[in-house]
Design an enzyme around this catalytic site. Structure first.
Site, PDB file in Angstrom:
ATOM      1  N   LYS A   9       0.845  -1.208   0.000  1.00  7.83           N
ATOM      2  CA  LYS A   9       0.000   0.000   0.000  1.00  7.83           C
ATOM      3  C   LYS A   9       0.876   1.253   0.000  1.00  7.83           C
ATOM      4  O   LYS A   9       0.615   2.212  -0.727  1.00  7.83           O
ATOM      5  CB  LYS A   9      -0.933  -0.017   1.220  1.00  7.83           C
ATOM      6  N   ASP A  23     -10.942   3.406   4.267  1.00 10.23           N
ATOM      7  CA  ASP A  23     -11.126   1.961   4.151  1.00 10.23           C
ATOM      8  C   ASP A  23     -12.602   1.600   4.293  1.00 10.23           C
ATOM      9  O   ASP A  23     -12.994   0.461   4.026  1.00 10.23           O
ATOM     10  CB  ASP A  23     -10.290   1.263   5.231  1.00 10.23           C
ATOM     11  N   GLN A  37      -4.756  -1.765   9.553  1.00  6.10           N
ATOM     12  CA  GLN A  37      -4.638  -3.037   8.832  1.00  6.10           C
ATOM     13  C   GLN A  37      -5.356  -4.146   9.598  1.00  6.10           C
ATOM     14  O   GLN A  37      -5.137  -4.336  10.791  1.00  6.10           O
ATOM     15  CB  GLN A  37      -3.148  -3.389   8.630  1.00  6.10           C
TER      16      GLN A  37
END
Ligand code: NAP
Length: 290
Positions: A60, A127, A104
Site C-alpha cells: 500500500k 477503508d 490493517q
C-alpha cells in the site's frame, strides 16, 4: 451478453484496470499539488507483525508513493493496548495533513477491532469499514466504501456490465466483503441474495445468478456447473494451495470460464482493484479537504 458453453468468458482484468486507475489518480494528485498545494496523505496503522499484513501494508505504501501521494506506515507492537492504538488514531484525526487513515486488518486478538475503527474520523475513513461508514452505506449516503467491494463494483461498471435489474448472488457475508458488496449491488438496483455457510442448496441459488460474487475463502468451492450460461463471475477469493503455482480463487475457474460471459482471474482480478480503491478514496478525501 455472450451465451452458451461454446464460448470462453471474457476476462475482467483487474490488474490492467487498476493500473489505468492509478494513472488517472496520479493526474488528480498532481492537480491537487499544483492548484491547492495539497498532497494526499494516507496513514496506515499496523499492529503486530503478521507476515501477510506486513506485505500488504508495504504494498500500500509503495502504491501510494508511485502515485505521488505521501504514505506513513505506523508500526505498533503486538502488545499495544486498546488505548494506545486509539491514541495514535486520535492524533491522526487531528492532523490536517493526513487525509486517510486505515488500520490493517486483523489486529491482534486481545484488541477490539470494531471499537478501534469507530474512532477513525468518518471523513478520513478511506477503508470504509467503521460502523458509521457501513451505516451510511445502508442509508445510501456513504462517502467511502470498503475497498474490495468498491473494487468489484468499479470493475463491473468500467467494463460496462449492467447491474440494474440483474439477479446478483453474493456468497459470503463478512463485514469487509460480503455484506458491503451486497449493499452496493442493491444500491445499484440488483436483486440481491446473500448466501453463507448455513444456506440450503447453494448450487441451486448460485445457478440463478446473472452476477455472482464469491467471497468465501475456500479454494474452488463453487463448481463450474453451478454457473448459469452467460453469468458474470467475480471471484474475490484468495487461497494459498500447497503445490499450486499461484493463489487460487473460490470458483473452479476453468470450468466456470466455459459458461460465464465475464470472469475475474485469480490472481489479477479483484486483488489489484482493492489497493487502487484505497488510493482513490484517499485522493477523494484530500480533494474534499482541499
Ligand atoms: P470470512 O470473513 O472468513 O467470510 C467467509 C464467508 O464465507 C462467511 O460469511 C461464511 O459464512 C462463508 N462461507 C464459509 N463456508 C461456506 C460454505 N460452505 N457455503 C457458503 N458460504 C460459506 O472471509 P472474507 O474476509 O470475507 O474473505 C473471503 C475471501 O476473500 C478470502 O479468500 C479472502 O482471502 C478474500 N479476500 C480478498 C481480498 C482482495 O483484496 N482480493 C480482500 C479481502 C478478502 P458464515 O458467515 O456463515 O460463516
Amino acid at each position: 451478453m455472450l451465451k452458451g458453453t461454446a464460448l470462453e468468458a471474457k476476462i475482467l482484468d483487474g490488474g490492467a484496470l487498476a493500473k489505468q486507475i492509478r494513472g488517472e489518480l496520479a493526474e488528480r494528485v498532481e492537480k491537487l499539488k499544483v492548484e491547492k498545494g495539497v498532497t494526499p496523505r494516507l496513514s496506515v496503522i499496523l499492529v503486530g507483525e503478521d507476515p501477510a499484513s506486513v506485505t500488504y501494508t508495504r504494498m500500500k505504501k509503495k502504491a501510494c508513493e508511485a502515485t505521488g501521494m505521501i504514505s506513513d506506515l505506523i508500526e505498533l507492537p503486538a502488545s499495544s493496548t486498546q488505548d494506545e492504538v486509539k491514541g495514535v488514531i486520535a492524533k491522526l484525526n487531528a492532523d490536517t495533513s493526513v487525509h486517510g487513515i486505515m488500520v490493517q486488518h486483523p489486529v491482534p486478538s486481545h484488541l477490539d477491532e470494531l471499537d478501534i475503527l469507530a474512532t477513525v474520523a468518518v471523513e478520513k475513513d478511506v477503508d470504509g469499514i467503521s460502523a458509521l461508514s457501513l451505516g451510511r452505506l445502508v442509508l445510501g449516503t456513504a462517502d467511502f466504501v470498503s475497498c474490495t467491494p468498491l473494487g468489484i463494483i468499479t470493475l463491473l461498471e468500467r467494463y460496462g456490465i449492467e447491474i440494474k435489474g440483474k439477479e446478483a448472488v453474493v456468497v459470503g457475508r463478512s463485514i469487509i466483503l460480503g455484506k458491503p458488496v451486497a449493499l452496493a449491488l442493491l444500491e445499484r438496483h440488483a436483486t440481491v441474495t446473500i448466501c453463507h455457510s448455513r444456506t440450503q442448496d447453494l448450487p441451486e441459488v448460485v445457478r440463478r445468478a446473472d452476477i455472482l460474487v464469491a467471497a468465501i475463502g475456500k479454494p474452488e468451492f463453487i463448481k463450474g456447473d453451478w454457473i448459469k450460461d452467460g453469468a458474470v463471475v467475480v471471484d474475490a477469493g484468495y487461497n494459498k494451495v500447497e503445490g499450486a503455482s499461484h493463489d487460487v480463487g473460490d470458483v473452479e475457474y476453468d470450468a466456470a470460464a466455459k459458461r460465464a460471459s465475464y470472469i475475474t482471474p485469480v490472481p489479477g482480478g479483484v486483488g489489484p482493484m482493492t489497493i487502487a480503491m484505497l488510493l482513490s478514496q484517499t485522493v477523494k478525501a484530500a480533494e474534499k479537504y482541499a
